[in-house]
Design a protein around this motif. Sequence first.
Motif, PDB file in Angstrom:
ATOM      1  N   CYS A 370       0.668  -0.837  -0.124  1.00  0.00           N
ATOM      2  CA  CYS A 370      -0.104  -0.254  -0.003  1.00  0.00           C
ATOM      3  C   CYS A 370       1.156   1.139  -0.018  1.00  0.00           C
ATOM      4  O   CYS A 370       2.185   1.540   0.200  1.00  0.00           O
ATOM      5  CB  CYS A 370      -1.102   0.309   1.391  1.00  0.00           C
ATOM      6  SG  CYS A 370      -0.212   0.220   2.585  1.00  0.00           S
ATOM      7  N   ALA A 398     -10.309  -0.122   3.721  1.00  0.00           N
ATOM      8  CA  ALA A 398      -9.200  -0.774   4.931  1.00  0.00           C
ATOM      9  C   ALA A 398      -8.486  -0.108   5.621  1.00  0.00           C
ATOM     10  O   ALA A 398      -8.467  -0.346   6.278  1.00  0.00           O
ATOM     11  CB  ALA A 398      -9.334  -2.171   4.210  1.00  0.00           C
ATOM     12  N   LEU A 399      -7.604   0.121   4.648  1.00  0.00           N
ATOM     13  CA  LEU A 399      -6.872   1.166   4.579  1.00  0.00           C
ATOM     14  C   LEU A 399      -6.514   1.556   5.549  1.00  0.00           C
ATOM     15  O   LEU A 399      -5.942   2.447   7.124  1.00  0.00           O
ATOM     16  CB  LEU A 399      -6.145   1.162   3.618  1.00  0.00           C
ATOM     17  CG  LEU A 399      -4.951   2.500   3.539  1.00  0.00           C
ATOM     18  CD1 LEU A 399      -3.839   1.482   4.168  1.00  0.00           C
ATOM     19  CD2 LEU A 399      -3.862   2.487   1.861  1.00  0.00           C
ATOM     20  N   ARG A 401      -9.469   2.814   7.931  1.00  0.00           N
ATOM     21  CA  ARG A 401      -9.488   2.135   8.995  1.00  0.00           C
ATOM     22  C   ARG A 401      -8.200   2.144   9.771  1.00  0.00           C
ATOM     23  O   ARG A 401      -8.091   2.614  10.591  1.00  0.00           O
ATOM     24  CB  ARG A 401      -9.990   1.335   8.808  1.00  0.00           C
ATOM     25  CG  ARG A 401     -11.746   1.121   9.148  1.00  0.00           C
ATOM     26  CD  ARG A 401     -12.845  -0.093   9.129  1.00  0.00           C
ATOM     27  NE  ARG A 401     -12.511  -0.826   8.100  1.00  0.00           N
ATOM     28  CZ  ARG A 401     -13.082  -1.280   7.393  1.00  0.00           C
ATOM     29  NH1 ARG A 401     -13.946  -0.217   6.498  1.00  0.00           N
ATOM     30  NH2 ARG A 401     -12.755  -2.168   5.942  1.00  0.00           N
ATOM     31  N   GLU A 402      -7.395   1.405   9.130  1.00  0.00           N
ATOM     32  CA  GLU A 402      -6.247   0.942   9.747  1.00  0.00           C
ATOM     33  C   GLU A 402      -5.851   2.417  10.195  1.00  0.00           C
ATOM     34  O   GLU A 402      -4.539   2.085  10.975  1.00  0.00           O
ATOM     35  CB  GLU A 402      -5.064   0.579   8.831  1.00  0.00           C
ATOM     36  CG  GLU A 402      -5.137  -1.211   8.576  1.00  0.00           C
ATOM     37  CD  GLU A 402      -4.271  -1.860   7.425  1.00  0.00           C
ATOM     38  OE1 GLU A 402      -4.446  -2.213   6.570  1.00  0.00           O
ATOM     39  OE2 GLU A 402      -3.088  -1.464   8.336  1.00  0.00           O
ATOM     40  N   HIS A 405      -7.925   3.773  13.233  1.00  0.00           N
ATOM     41  CA  HIS A 405      -7.098   2.914  14.524  1.00  0.00           C
ATOM     42  C   HIS A 405      -6.021   3.651  14.782  1.00  0.00           C
ATOM     43  O   HIS A 405      -5.837   3.970  15.825  1.00  0.00           O
ATOM     44  CB  HIS A 405      -7.625   2.044  14.074  1.00  0.00           C
ATOM     45  CG  HIS A 405      -7.142   0.678  15.117  1.00  0.00           C
ATOM     46  ND1 HIS A 405      -6.003   0.407  15.952  1.00  0.00           N
ATOM     47  CD2 HIS A 405      -7.730   0.232  16.076  1.00  0.00           C
ATOM     48  CE1 HIS A 405      -5.775  -0.138  16.634  1.00  0.00           C
ATOM     49  NE2 HIS A 405      -7.506  -0.336  16.988  1.00  0.00           N
ATOM     50  N   ALA A 406      -4.789   3.698  13.569  1.00  0.00           N
ATOM     51  CA  ALA A 406      -3.139   3.677  14.317  1.00  0.00           C
ATOM     52  C   ALA A 406      -3.759   5.294  15.301  1.00  0.00           C
ATOM     53  O   ALA A 406      -3.100   5.662  15.498  1.00  0.00           O
ATOM     54  CB  ALA A 406      -2.306   3.894  12.907  1.00  0.00           C
ATOM     55  N   PHE A 489       0.682   2.809  12.883  1.00  0.00           N
ATOM     56  CA  PHE A 489       0.229   2.203  11.704  1.00  0.00           C
ATOM     57  C   PHE A 489       0.707   0.706  11.440  1.00  0.00           C
ATOM     58  O   PHE A 489       0.902  -0.021  11.500  1.00  0.00           O
ATOM     59  CB  PHE A 489       0.379   3.264  10.998  1.00  0.00           C
ATOM     60  CG  PHE A 489      -0.192   2.200   9.141  1.00  0.00           C
ATOM     61  CD1 PHE A 489      -0.957   2.171   8.915  1.00  0.00           C
ATOM     62  CD2 PHE A 489       0.679   2.566   8.098  1.00  0.00           C
ATOM     63  CE1 PHE A 489      -1.369   1.145   7.406  1.00  0.00           C
ATOM     64  CE2 PHE A 489       0.660   2.465   6.713  1.00  0.00           C
ATOM     65  CZ  PHE A 489      -0.337   1.329   6.361  1.00  0.00           C
ATOM     66  N   ALA A 492       1.506  -2.261  14.037  1.00  0.00           N
ATOM     67  CA  ALA A 492      -0.163  -2.937  13.585  1.00  0.00           C
ATOM     68  C   ALA A 492       0.103  -3.590  11.917  1.00  0.00           C
ATOM     69  O   ALA A 492      -0.176  -5.119  12.673  1.00  0.00           O
ATOM     70  CB  ALA A 492      -1.225  -2.107  13.263  1.00  0.00           C
ATOM     71  N   ARG A 493       0.310  -3.408  11.392  1.00  0.00           N
ATOM     72  CA  ARG A 493       0.441  -4.108   9.980  1.00  0.00           C
ATOM     73  C   ARG A 493       2.083  -4.975  10.424  1.00  0.00           C
ATOM     74  O   ARG A 493       1.794  -6.131   9.588  1.00  0.00           O
ATOM     75  CB  ARG A 493       0.983  -2.751   8.676  1.00  0.00           C
ATOM     76  CG  ARG A 493       0.162  -2.694   8.544  1.00  0.00           C
ATOM     77  CD  ARG A 493       0.357  -2.727   7.137  1.00  0.00           C
ATOM     78  NE  ARG A 493      -1.105  -2.197   5.939  1.00  0.00           N
ATOM     79  CZ  ARG A 493      -1.329  -2.543   4.912  1.00  0.00           C
ATOM     80  NH1 ARG A 493      -0.266  -2.826   4.342  1.00  0.00           N
ATOM     81  NH2 ARG A 493      -2.475  -2.551   4.429  1.00  0.00           N
ATOM     82  N   ARG A 496       0.196  -8.216  12.226  1.00  0.00           N
ATOM     83  CA  ARG A 496      -0.705  -8.770  11.591  1.00  0.00           C
ATOM     84  C   ARG A 496      -0.251  -9.748  10.156  1.00  0.00           C
ATOM     85  O   ARG A 496      -0.318 -10.827  10.429  1.00  0.00           O
ATOM     86  CB  ARG A 496      -1.649  -7.486  10.607  1.00  0.00           C
ATOM     87  CG  ARG A 496      -3.111  -7.947  10.071  1.00  0.00           C
ATOM     88  CD  ARG A 496      -3.688  -6.988   9.329  1.00  0.00           C
ATOM     89  NE  ARG A 496      -3.140  -6.751   8.163  1.00  0.00           N
ATOM     90  CZ  ARG A 496      -3.912  -5.866   7.346  1.00  0.00           C
ATOM     91  NH1 ARG A 496      -4.006  -4.374   8.006  1.00  0.00           N
ATOM     92  NH2 ARG A 496      -2.676  -5.545   6.159  1.00  0.00           N
TER      93      ARG A 496
END
Length: 500
Positions: A370, A398-399, A401-402, A405-406, A489, A492-493, A496
């Motif tokens: 991304c 989705a990106l 939202r990430e 959230h971050a 960010f 979290a990636r 995941r």
Amino acid sequence: MEIGIKSGSPEKQRSACVVVGVFEHRKPSFAAEILDTASGGYLADILRRGDMDGKPGASLLLHNVPGLLCERVLLVGLGKEREFRERAYRDAVRDTIKTLAGLGIAEATLYLTELPVRKRDLAWNVEQAVIVAEEAVYRFDRLKSKPEAARKTLRKLTMAVPRRGELVIGEAAAARGTAIAAGMNLAKDLGNLPGNVCTPTYLAEQAKAMAKEMGIGIRVLEGPEIEKLGMGSFLSVAKGSDEPPRFIVLDYRGGGKKDKPVVLVGKGITFDSGGISIKPAAEMDEMKYDMCGAASVLGALRAAAELKLPLNVTGLIPTCENLPSGRANKPGDVVTSMSGQTIEVLNTDAEGRLILCDALTYAERLEPACVVDIATLTGACVIALGHVASGLLANNDALARELLHAGESSHDRCWQLPLWDEYAEQLKSNFADMANIGGRPGGTITAAAFLGKFTGKYDWAHLDIAGTAWKSGKDKGGTGRPVPLLVHFLAARAARTAAG
Ligand code: BES
Ligand code: MN
Ligand code: ZN
């Protein structure tokens, strides 16, 4: 500042200063209660007398409290208990550090980290305390001929965790906070440096120094190579200045060989005069901050490397100045971008998108997982969201939202604006494939819509940090944002993908 983590009861700490909180209406926090019991009601006496009301900003230093091993106790006001949330917690830590520095206390043990902050955990408290403390002691005085009167600063800050079993959590959180703070300091320093020092060449040198220190790969492209890539839009901005442009490519490889990189693209305008569409004189000095997107990319990469995050991250930084001259872009000029699309430059002050679009096209060849670009892109974003939230626009929910959230988890928040097709209508040009401005309505969105014409081949998000990257007024200076958001960010990636 040295950071330490400790467990154990406050009355047993042999610290120069133990810091505990008091809520409004003289209500002692849990740690303050313990000190009170150990001291035979000494604290309760003081609270009863009304010397510490627990209001935010209040503090009281006590010496030789009976029954305790520490030299001093600092009581810090926390405000109303039921309103004790992120902001109050951060304010209390900041007040503590400023008070300790004012008192010339070099070492302290902080029990504020044990306070319950709604919806947050111990790790959050510790990480935030480190970030806020480092922020509170940050100074930028390297351009003063004499260093300001040697200030006493806190040398060591130890943070308490309730139980021995939580030392590991505390230490990991402190490490993350330390890495984020170092990334923020790098971003602040670069932002605060003026345009005559922080030129594109200087920015590239600093990027090289950081990359070398952290073991990150780097390539710096100069004029002829940039030209060979066909970055006609980027170069059209750069050619108005005598300072040569640079295109910086950083490569942090913490992930697997075949893992696609997250690509971060940072706007690196080292000074934005507006060009021929020149800006008004008032506050034009602040346009030295127009490279804060680039600085945040460097800060985030530095933190990712320090934390050894298991993922691959590529940083792309197009950097140049935007000045008026005989060779500068003129309103009406048509330029050809690396993508082949032509652009009518109706306003030379909308230069950020002109340099970013070519970097976004370059990103295609990296086969990115991304792409996130970070830019002080529009004054309109400051009007829309003020100085609290960065603007977020994305072609993939989705990106988005990430990143939202971050922003939440790091308390470095962003807020999403729509990027519907209708907005791109405003960019129509009679003479080229698109214009570089879309009029006043929705200025932040049309700027993103312009970038969206170059990001069709991958998941992409855009952060407009015009309102959040620096502060104006008497405390003028870079903020280091959005380094915390970007590090959260990336972390979290990484977590995941590591989880499969
Ligand atoms: N760097 C500025 C954006 C900016 C302005 C950031 C004020 C922070 C504070 C950007 O290059 C710019 O000048 N944008 C123009 C766009 C307009 C000409 C469409 C703006 O916002 O006025
Ligand atoms: Mn501009
Ligand atoms: Zn600009």
